[in-house]
Motif scaffolding. Sequence first.
Motif, PDB file in Angstrom:
ATOM      1  N   GLU A  47       0.836  -1.198   0.000  1.00 52.77           N
ATOM      2  CA  GLU A  47       0.000   0.000   0.000  1.00 52.77           C
ATOM      3  C   GLU A  47       0.875   1.254   0.000  1.00 52.77           C
ATOM      4  O   GLU A  47       0.590   2.232  -0.705  1.00 52.77           O
ATOM      5  CB  GLU A  47      -0.932  -0.014   1.217  1.00 52.77           C
ATOM      6  CG  GLU A  47      -1.975  -1.139   1.173  1.00 52.77           C
ATOM      7  CD  GLU A  47      -2.754  -1.262   2.470  1.00 52.77           C
ATOM      8  OE1 GLU A  47      -2.350  -0.622   3.463  1.00 52.77           O
ATOM      9  OE2 GLU A  47      -3.764  -1.996   2.491  1.00 52.77           O
ATOM     10  N   TYR A  48       1.941   1.215   0.788  1.00 54.96           N
ATOM     11  CA  TYR A  48       2.866   2.352   0.868  1.00 54.96           C
ATOM     12  C   TYR A  48       3.546   2.594  -0.471  1.00 54.96           C
ATOM     13  O   TYR A  48       3.591   3.726  -0.965  1.00 54.96           O
ATOM     14  CB  TYR A  48       3.909   2.099   1.953  1.00 54.96           C
ATOM     15  CG  TYR A  48       5.044   3.104   1.962  1.00 54.96           C
ATOM     16  CD1 TYR A  48       4.888   4.346   2.564  1.00 54.96           C
ATOM     17  CD2 TYR A  48       6.263   2.809   1.360  1.00 54.96           C
ATOM     18  CE1 TYR A  48       5.922   5.275   2.561  1.00 54.96           C
ATOM     19  CE2 TYR A  48       7.299   3.722   1.351  1.00 54.96           C
ATOM     20  CZ  TYR A  48       7.125   4.952   1.953  1.00 54.96           C
ATOM     21  OH  TYR A  48       8.139   5.870   1.946  1.00 54.96           O
ATOM     22  N   ILE A  49       4.067   1.509  -1.074  1.00 59.04           N
ATOM     23  CA  ILE A  49       4.826   1.680  -2.305  1.00 59.04           C
ATOM     24  C   ILE A  49       3.912   2.069  -3.457  1.00 59.04           C
ATOM     25  O   ILE A  49       4.306   2.828  -4.347  1.00 59.04           O
ATOM     26  CB  ILE A  49       5.629   0.396  -2.623  1.00 59.04           C
ATOM     27  CG1 ILE A  49       6.889   0.763  -3.418  1.00 59.04           C
ATOM     28  CG2 ILE A  49       4.812  -0.630  -3.380  1.00 59.04           C
ATOM     29  CD1 ILE A  49       7.896   1.560  -2.644  1.00 59.04           C
ATOM     30  N   ALA A  50       2.659   1.593  -3.440  1.00 57.40           N
ATOM     31  CA  ALA A  50       1.711   2.001  -4.478  1.00 57.40           C
ATOM     32  C   ALA A  50       1.483   3.506  -4.428  1.00 57.40           C
ATOM     33  O   ALA A  50       1.430   4.181  -5.466  1.00 57.40           O
ATOM     34  CB  ALA A  50       0.395   1.255  -4.306  1.00 57.40           C
ATOM     35  N   ALA A  51       1.350   4.038  -3.220  1.00 55.65           N
ATOM     36  CA  ALA A  51       1.160   5.486  -3.063  1.00 55.65           C
ATOM     37  C   ALA A  51       2.410   6.243  -3.489  1.00 55.65           C
ATOM     38  O   ALA A  51       2.326   7.279  -4.169  1.00 55.65           O
ATOM     39  CB  ALA A  51       0.810   5.812  -1.618  1.00 55.65           C
ATOM     40  N   GLU A  52       3.591   5.733  -3.118  1.00 52.13           N
ATOM     41  CA  GLU A  52       4.845   6.399  -3.459  1.00 52.13           C
ATOM     42  C   GLU A  52       5.064   6.450  -4.964  1.00 52.13           C
ATOM     43  O   GLU A  52       5.616   7.423  -5.484  1.00 52.13           O
ATOM     44  CB  GLU A  52       6.018   5.674  -2.787  1.00 52.13           C
ATOM     45  CG  GLU A  52       6.127   5.908  -1.299  1.00 52.13           C
ATOM     46  CD  GLU A  52       6.491   7.334  -0.964  1.00 52.13           C
ATOM     47  OE1 GLU A  52       7.619   7.752  -1.262  1.00 52.13           O
ATOM     48  OE2 GLU A  52       5.634   8.059  -0.406  1.00 52.13           O
TER      49      GLU A  52
END
Length: 302
Positions: free
Chosen positions: A58-63
């Motif tokens: 979820e974090y890397i998708a947002a980044e």
Amino acid sequence: MSCSRPVCVQNPHLDALTDDILYHFSLGTGTHDLPAMFGDVKFVFVGGSSSRMKLFIEYIAAELGMEDPKSEYPNICAGTDRYVMYKVGPVLSVSHGMGIPSLAIMLHELIKLLHHARCTDVTIFRIGTSGGIGLEPGTVVVTKQPLDDTFKPKFEQVILGKTVARDTDLDQSLAEELLQCGKELNQFETVIGNTMCTLDFYEGQARLDGAFCSYTEKDKQEYLRKVKEAGICNIEMESTVFAAMCKMSGLRAAVVCVTLLDRLKGDQLTSSHEVLVSYQQRPQILVGYYIKKQLKAKAAGN
């Protein structure tokens, strides 16, 4: 022009299989189109906790600007309760459980998956937590060399009744790149050092608070002094087998772990839950920055 790096398997018996069943992933070459599902994977992240690897994707998708508000990021391995797997763009996030045996089983199947999917130029990271040696809690350690609990840069395994030793070398240029990313971020302390990998969390790491303990505080401190003298910055339970198997498969690999405490000062975690959660986010912040930097450089090159 550089050649692409395939993911290698070293098992001639696989050629005789009509369907290679990746049992612990609930995937297989006969039931899934692995090249279509995973052929674009360039970055793989593995970590012990199932929930942490979900949070990471979820974090890397947002980044990377790939988040989908409507997406629940489905677990690709939903047919099993052993591991979880998530994918966003070229990034794969997989849990490995705790300890060498759990990670080794997962990595056998992950390497085969990447090979069957015909992936090339894959970089793999283990991200997680560790006990520090003479470091402030919250320090991120990029592993230079994984060592076993006798300080040897080897992973030893009994195969057919005989002990087989394999080297635990990691990609040093990748480690230096990650250290540079830490400097550029300038959000937390990032260091490079050796990592000791043990078979146990308690006695194997010289703790005094397990159900059993046959040594004294003095014995413990003498051992940890030797640990520090060996250039060891942190202790965890997966890095030797991770490094050995990645080297055998031709995967460019790194280990990035945050320290949750200084083992020279104690054995139990005393920081608050909120502080520990913030520490656990630091490896993903570092590798997320690395991915963005790599993708930006690739886009500029194109």
